[in-house]
Design a protein around this motif. Structure first.
Motif, PDB file in Angstrom:
ATOM      1  N   ASN A  66       0.885  -1.176   0.000  1.00 33.24           N
ATOM      2  CA  ASN A  66       0.000   0.000   0.000  1.00 33.24           C
ATOM      3  C   ASN A  66       0.915   1.215   0.000  1.00 33.24           C
ATOM      4  OD1 ASN A  66      -2.039   1.881   0.369  1.00 33.24           O
ATOM      5  ND2 ASN A  66      -2.234   1.469   2.571  1.00 33.24           N
ATOM      6  N   THR A 101      -1.717  -1.488  -3.915  1.00 36.36           N
ATOM      7  CA  THR A 101      -2.468  -0.228  -3.945  1.00 36.36           C
ATOM      8  C   THR A 101      -1.477   0.921  -4.107  1.00 36.36           C
ATOM      9  OG1 THR A 101      -4.111  -1.172  -2.446  1.00 36.36           O
ATOM     10  CG2 THR A 101      -4.105   1.217  -2.692  1.00 36.36           C
ATOM     11  N   SER A 103      -1.083   5.294  -4.653  1.00 35.59           N
ATOM     12  CA  SER A 103      -1.604   6.655  -4.772  1.00 35.59           C
ATOM     13  C   SER A 103      -0.428   7.571  -5.088  1.00 35.59           C
ATOM     14  CB  SER A 103      -2.298   7.101  -3.485  1.00 35.59           C
ATOM     15  OG  SER A 103      -1.445   6.942  -2.373  1.00 35.59           O
ATOM     16  N   THR A 118      -5.595   3.400  -5.199  1.00 30.34           N
ATOM     17  CA  THR A 118      -6.350   2.506  -6.077  1.00 30.34           C
ATOM     18  C   THR A 118      -5.529   1.266  -6.391  1.00 30.34           C
ATOM     19  OG1 THR A 118      -7.487   2.416  -8.209  1.00 30.34           O
ATOM     20  CG2 THR A 118      -5.431   3.614  -8.165  1.00 30.34           C
ATOM     21  N   LYS A 119      -6.196   0.176  -6.717  1.00 27.52           N
ATOM     22  CA  LYS A 119      -5.496  -1.031  -7.143  1.00 27.52           C
ATOM     23  C   LYS A 119      -4.761  -0.759  -8.458  1.00 27.52           C
ATOM     24  CE  LYS A 119      -6.865  -4.076  -4.010  1.00 27.52           C
ATOM     25  NZ  LYS A 119      -5.892  -4.754  -3.113  1.00 27.52           N
ATOM     26  N   GLN A 152      -3.849   9.184   2.056  1.00 24.01           N
ATOM     27  CA  GLN A 152      -4.111   8.191   1.010  1.00 24.01           C
ATOM     28  C   GLN A 152      -3.750   6.777   1.472  1.00 24.01           C
ATOM     29  OE1 GLN A 152      -5.683   8.648  -2.015  1.00 24.01           O
ATOM     30  NE2 GLN A 152      -6.113  10.622  -1.047  1.00 24.01           N
ATOM     31  N   GLN A 156      -6.424   2.987   2.824  1.00 30.33           N
ATOM     32  CA  GLN A 156      -6.363   1.557   2.485  1.00 30.33           C
ATOM     33  C   GLN A 156      -5.549   0.777   3.518  1.00 30.33           C
ATOM     34  OE1 GLN A 156      -7.955   0.202  -0.187  1.00 30.33           O
ATOM     35  NE2 GLN A 156      -8.816   2.231  -0.647  1.00 30.33           N
TER      36      GLN A 156
END
Length: 444
Positions: A66, A101, A103, A118-119, A152, A156
């Motif tokens: 992430n 993930t 960002s 986002t993925k 961000q 997640q």
């Protein structure tokens, strides 16, 4: 009676000589004293090392990442720097997969989220957004950029991912909160959420104290990128680490027994409250050792006696098995009147790391002298520190080859640093070297 005492002590010494190690699936934990056997009635300074070694893992089993990339796109980044920053961000996209993930936040006079968390399942779209939005202009709102990056990742945030921020900057924060203390507080907030921040300082104008402090407080990494053309290589190195993470949110608690006095932590920061010492590490990677080094003064004892010196409690999130692990180890010390027995029991590897961390403290004094304009004194101190390490290596015939190499490698670095005192990037180079040394991490 005397014979019984000798055999008892021999038994204890065997236990102490090899320290307390336990092997589980991914992490080997080892708690050991530099001198597990000491002379009766003369407690002297001793060093407790608690090390965590990540074992080799199958790279196909890596943990999802992430990641937020926070890019300085202020006016000073124009030209090759912003081009290389774009290329590095695109490289990151291509190294990740649909389980990760990502960002991307860009900041100049204000901060903007270019790619919300986002993925990574549509790489062309993400790359398109990078190319459209990463261009140089405006000031350096570093605080706002980092704040949005933390938000961000936080969106997640889960325990089964490696949570990380990569922060790029080539200049001084000049919009919004900009002091070292204010940015450090932000790093502390990130660390509490188990988010580590790697800071990449580009060129010769960034604030190395600020960038290294952000990395240090969040237990990330700090790299001085002298030439922006090297940015992609730095990203690759960083990603190799991220993709080998096996544990995070590591908490080590050392409870010293009555009569044992804590003196100081060497290298890593932590909290000493009475006889309880707590140190946190954000992430641990495979094929890597991270350690805590605590200076203590043991309690007095009598010949043949064995005492518990400390209890070490370890807690961490096992990323590969997605569960919290706990482990407890007990560190003991024994007493003799036989000086040879004391000398034979010494753990040279603990002594080596102790000497390296002492040199880190002395090198910090050299950096202070340099910042005061006392370059000749800084140069002399760096040379003396290097020579002291060479002497330790020469005077220790029983030192292992790997320990000798670590000592001599740092001695060479000190010699190189001393010779580069007059160079314009000296402060940034020494800050980066100091950061790496104080991280107390050994690549296996």
């Amino acid at each position: 009676m005397k014979i019984i005492k000798i055999f008892a002590l021999l038994g204890l010494s065997v236990c102490s000589l090899f320290g307390h190690a336990q092997i589980n699936k991914q992490i080997q934990v080892r708690s050991e004293l530099s001198s597990p056997i000491i002379l009766e009635g003369t407690p002297e300074t001793n060093y407790l090392k608690v090390s965590l070694s990540g074992q080799n893992i199958d790279s196909k089993k890596r943990v999802p990442i992430n990641l937020a990339i926070v890019i300085d796109k202020s006016g000073s980044m124009s030209g090759q720097r912003i081009e290389k920053a774009r290329e590095a961000a695109i490289l990151a996209v291509n190294m990740l997969n649909e389980n990760d993930t990502l960002s991307i936040v860009a900041y100049d006079s204000e901060a903007r989220v270019i790619v919300p968390a986002t993925k990574v399942d549509n790489k062309l779209r993400i790359i398109g957004l990078i190319n459209e939005n990463i261009y140089a202009e405006g000031g350096t709102a570093l605080f706002a950029g980092l704040s949005k990056g933390i938000k961000q990742v936080e969106n997640q945030l889960t325990k089964d991912k490696v949570n990380r921020i990569i922060l790029l900057s080539d200049g001084q924060a000049n919009i919004g909160p900009s002091s070292v203390d204010e940015l450090s507080q932000l790093a502390i907030i990130a660390a509490k959420k188990n988010i580590a921040i790697t800071t990449l300082g580009i060129g010769s104008d960034y604030n190395e104290l600020l960038m290294s402090s952000i990395a240090s407080y969040s237990d990330g990494n700090h790299v001085f990128v002298n030439n922006s053309a090297d940015l992609e290589n730095v990203f690759v190195h960083e990603f190799n680490d991220l993709m080998s993470a096996i544990a995070q949110d590591v908490v080590i608690t050392i409870q010293l027994k009555n009569g044992v006095k804590p003196v100081r932590l060497l290298g890593r920061d932590g909290v000493i409250k009475g006889n309880e010492i707590t140190v946190k590490m954000n992430q641990l990677f495979s094929n890597q050792e991270k350690y805590v080094l605590l200076e203590v003064i043991p309690d007095k004892g009598k010949v043949g006696q064995e005492k518990t010196l400390a209890q070490v409690d370890l807690k961490y999130d096992n990323l590969l098995e997605n569960k919290t692990e706990n482990e407890t180890q007990v560190v003991r010390i024994s007493y003799t009147k036989d000086k040879k027995m004391v000398d034979d029991a010494i753990h040279q590897d603990v002594i080596v790391e102790t000497e390296l961390q002492k040199v880190a403290l002395e090198n910090e004094k050299a950096l202070e002298l340099y910042n005061q304009g006392k370059r000749d004194e800084a140069q002399q101190l760096l040379r003396e520190n290097g020579e002291a390490l060479k002497a330790i290596s020469a005077q220790s015939p029983t030192m292992s080859m790997s320990d000798k190499e670590r000592i001599e490698n740092q001695a060479r670095k000190n010699k190189t640093l001393a010779e580069s005192v007059q160079k314009p990037d000296f402060s940034k180079t020494l800050t980066e070297e100091q950061f790496q040394l104080k991280q107390s991490a050994i690549k296996k």
